[in-house]
Scaffold this active site. Structure first.
Site, short mmCIF file in Angstrom:
data_model
loop_
_atom_site.label_atom_id
_atom_site.label_comp_id
_atom_site.label_asym_id
_atom_site.label_seq_id
_atom_site.Cartn_x
_atom_site.Cartn_y
_atom_site.Cartn_z
N SER A 125 0.84 -1.20 0.00
CA SER A 125 0.00 0.00 0.00
C SER A 125 0.88 1.25 0.00
O SER A 125 1.66 1.46 -0.93
CB SER A 125 -0.95 -0.04 1.20
OG SER A 125 -1.98 0.92 1.05
N LYS A 177 -23.49 16.75 6.60
CA LYS A 177 -22.52 17.16 7.61
C LYS A 177 -22.13 16.00 8.55
O LYS A 177 -20.99 15.94 9.02
CB LYS A 177 -23.07 18.33 8.43
CG LYS A 177 -22.07 18.94 9.41
CD LYS A 177 -20.84 19.47 8.67
CE LYS A 177 -19.83 20.06 9.64
NZ LYS A 177 -18.60 20.46 8.96
#
Length: 295
Positions: A125, A177
């Protein structure tokens, strides 16, 4: 035995440091070789992050800060002809990995120094991401590499909350949000938005791999599954160049830089280590975690 010193009359007591720390300057340490010209060994070990690392006694610089400091120091030394990166990392945050990638690439472009990566236990990764600027990528015969992708994990305890009858009241200025809140199930729209973010970051990673490793579309499709590989398969896919031990990577670094066979191999340390050698990844002794008094 520690001796206590009491200073009278308002004078400040001298500071006694038991351990070297990030306030100590980096100094060059020769690991092997005697002839002119240098290979600089820099270790990238652990989870890649911009956060400072918490030691047993002191807070140490983040991996990003430490690498940037070493590259800035190396840039001033015209004898350094090759940078050998020892990578031993399972990855980390996307931003920290991208910063390290950019720092290494910019250093290479500014100095024209060659770069060799030597993968140790794991370089997956983000550990692979930061390796991309290398001219040659070595993997140890037992290295695990690959995992070329992005994962975005978040807890979800909505089912548990339903069982115990717990409620979370939320006031928000926009409908997204509280997206990713662990206290409620995501909407289909939110799930798709988060997947799009993940896919965009993964596409950036794959684009850089294609650029630096010159991979074909069929290979990119194979590695986009984000699985890990042992070196033989990684080499067949073009993710690495060679399989070998650290001393072989050093020999390669010397060869591609046009250095004499016994050129100096150096590292930057904040601490003097007796019998120092290539396998030491530390710059300072206080990086070492003390064993607990009780198991």
């Amino acid at each position: 035995m520690l001796t206590s010193i009491v200073v009278m009359g308002g004078c400040a007591a001298p500071q006694v440091k038991l351990f070297s720390d990030a306030s100590d300057p980096l100094k060059e340490s020769t690991l092997q070789g005697t002839e002119k010209g240098k290979v600089l060994v820099v270790s990238l070990q652990g989870v890649i992050s911009t956060r400072p690392r918490e030691g047993t006694f002191r807070t140490m610089p983040s991996m990003v800060q430490e690498l940037a400091s070493q590259l800035r120091m190396a840039e001033k030394d015209k004898e350094i002809k090759c940078l050998l990166l020892k990578v031993d990392s399972p990855g980390g945050t996307a931003t920290a990995s991208d910063i390290l990638y950019n720092e290494i690439l910019a250093f290479k472009e500014r100095t024209k120094v060659k770069i060799v990566v030597s993968m140790m236990d794991i370089a997956a990764s983000g550990g692979y991401y930061v390796s991309l600027p290398a001219d040659v990528i070595f993997a140890h015969p037992t290295t695990i590499t690959g995992s070329i992708g992005v994962v975005f994990m978040r807890p979800n305890v909505a089912g548990l909350i339903d069982k115990i009858g717990f409620n979370m009241d939320v006031n928000k200025s926009g409908k997204n949000k509280d997206m990713g809140s662990p206290f409620r199930r995501p909407t289909a729209e939110e799930t798709q938005m988060l997947q799009d973010l993940t896919d965009d970051l993964a596409d950036r990673f794959l684009t850089l791999v294609a650029k630096h490793r010159s991979l074909e579309e069929t290979t990119l499709s194979t590695i986009s599954t984000a699985r890990v590989y042992l070196p033989v398969e990684a080499k067949a896919l073009g993710l690495i160049d060679k399989i070998g031990y650290l001393d072989e990577a050093i020999a390669e670094a010397i060869a591609i830089s046009g250095l004499p066979e016994k050129a100096k191999v150096v590292a930057y340390r904040r601490t003097v280590f007796p019998n120092d050698n290539l396998y030491n990844p530390l710059t300072t002794r206080s990086n070492i975690q003390a064993r607990p008094l009780l198991d």
